[in-house]
Design a protein around this motif. Sequence first.
Motif, PDB file in Angstrom:
ATOM      1  N   GLU A  56       0.816  -1.220   0.000  1.00  0.00           N
ATOM      2  CA  GLU A  56       0.000   0.000   0.000  1.00  0.00           C
ATOM      3  C   GLU A  56       0.847   1.267   0.000  1.00  0.00           C
ATOM      4  O   GLU A  56       0.326   2.359  -0.202  1.00  0.00           O
ATOM      5  CB  GLU A  56      -0.900   0.014   1.243  1.00  0.00           C
ATOM      6  N   LEU A  57       2.144   1.124   0.246  1.00  0.00           N
ATOM      7  CA  LEU A  57       3.020   2.287   0.416  1.00  0.00           C
ATOM      8  C   LEU A  57       4.045   2.310  -0.708  1.00  0.00           C
ATOM      9  O   LEU A  57       5.164   1.824  -0.567  1.00  0.00           O
ATOM     10  CB  LEU A  57       3.706   2.224   1.783  1.00  0.00           C
ATOM     11  N   GLN A  58       3.662   2.908  -1.818  1.00  0.00           N
ATOM     12  CA  GLN A  58       4.474   2.836  -3.032  1.00  0.00           C
ATOM     13  C   GLN A  58       5.462   3.985  -3.196  1.00  0.00           C
ATOM     14  O   GLN A  58       6.122   4.082  -4.228  1.00  0.00           O
ATOM     15  CB  GLN A  58       3.554   2.780  -4.257  1.00  0.00           C
ATOM     16  N   GLY A  59       5.549   4.849  -2.209  1.00  0.00           N
ATOM     17  CA  GLY A  59       6.483   5.963  -2.332  1.00  0.00           C
ATOM     18  C   GLY A  59       6.731   6.639  -1.000  1.00  0.00           C
ATOM     19  O   GLY A  59       6.201   6.235   0.040  1.00  0.00           O
ATOM     20  N   MET A  60       7.537   7.697  -1.049  1.00  0.00           N
ATOM     21  CA  MET A  60       7.887   8.423   0.165  1.00  0.00           C
ATOM     22  C   MET A  60       6.658   9.085   0.786  1.00  0.00           C
ATOM     23  O   MET A  60       6.460   9.042   2.000  1.00  0.00           O
ATOM     24  CB  MET A  60       8.944   9.485  -0.153  1.00  0.00           C
TER      25      MET A  60
END
Length: 422
Positions: A315-319
């Motif tokens: 669910e956390l594809q980036g900063m």
Amino acid sequence: MAEVSALSPSPPGGMFSGTLESLSGLGDDASSLGSDSEINGQAMRRTDKYGFLGGAQYSESNEKETSVEVARHRETKWLEMFKNWDKWIARRFPKVKLRCRKGIPSSLRARAWQLLSNSEELLKTNLGKFEELEREQGDPKWLDIIEKDLHRQFPFHEMFAARGGYGQQDLYRILKAYTVYRPEEGYCQAQAPVAAVLLMHMPAEQAFWCLVQICEKYLPGYYSAGLEAIQLDGEIFFSLLRRVCPMAYRHLKKFKIDPILYMTEWFMCIFSRTLPWACVLRVWDMFFCEGVKIVFRVGLVLLKQMLGSVDKLRELQGMYETMERLRNIPPDAIREDALVLEVTSLPVTEALIDRECSVQVRKWRESRGELTHQLSPRLHGTRAIHEQKRRAAAISSGGSLSFLGGPAPQPGPLLAHDSGLR
């Protein structure tokens, strides 16, 4: 580094008289919350059992309650410890630690925190000092900023909801007194929520000396200009994360998310603005007993829970997504008993933190040069503070130190005597 500047010692501000006139003149009816409907959509304000009127840290009534019999039994045990406190710390500290981990009875939490931190004795040896500090004019460059920060501290708590109310006035008294007590330190915005939590449990004078112990014994350098101590602990924390949860470590490293971006508020405010309130109190109970080790462990547990599985990282594809998750941890994701169990079982010891500190100090000097501020040795909780007190008493009386068992704390940045406890 935006988070650092947000919590750093405040820059000089406008002129302020150094009195409470501008606060008390507002009266108790001037709420910093606005209308009741902004709190919970109801005409009547109802607090939870911790005094919150609403907001993210409001606790629902379906929380697990301790039975009256169990509560009274625990209170009796703590009252017995209070009668012979020094002997309990010297001879039966593992039992004290276990009882802190189980949670201090709410009716006795204020006294327990003062005894654990040794702030009660500090107050007794400085009778009248707090009033003396209050009478001082104070440095105008800090006082205006303190006043502006007051309404930001737990505005949904009944003590601090009213602008100029008794809670905000006492908070101002404590923070101003600290700037007079330690003028070289001044004021750091992260001290305000810490002082506010203390005020929820004890009068202003007791809260002040408890704050002094946190700033000088538990977390020395955290609230100083430059924030070098918290930056060092960020590097220590990230190194420990590599051991504890490699998956979370790799994810944060991949997106170049420095620890200072997410752990600054966690550590400097001792999670008081991050966790559900029942968890905050349990963390503080353990922190006062065992020291900064607990802060490291809680942070590591949070990262394991938020970033420790493939499903969660999907669910956390980036900063941006990662930072949003770490800054807004869902309250229902943190359960009190589960958190305490994870924290107490994590193999992060005082000795490990101190060894990693030495490594990071060396790296700091190699890459940045000498530290701007010489960091004071920090003490790992109650037993280390107790041993330091006994050594000081032995030295002042000209006695031998052999009965204390173990060497004195080594000087140097953030190093402390290893008590050998996990």
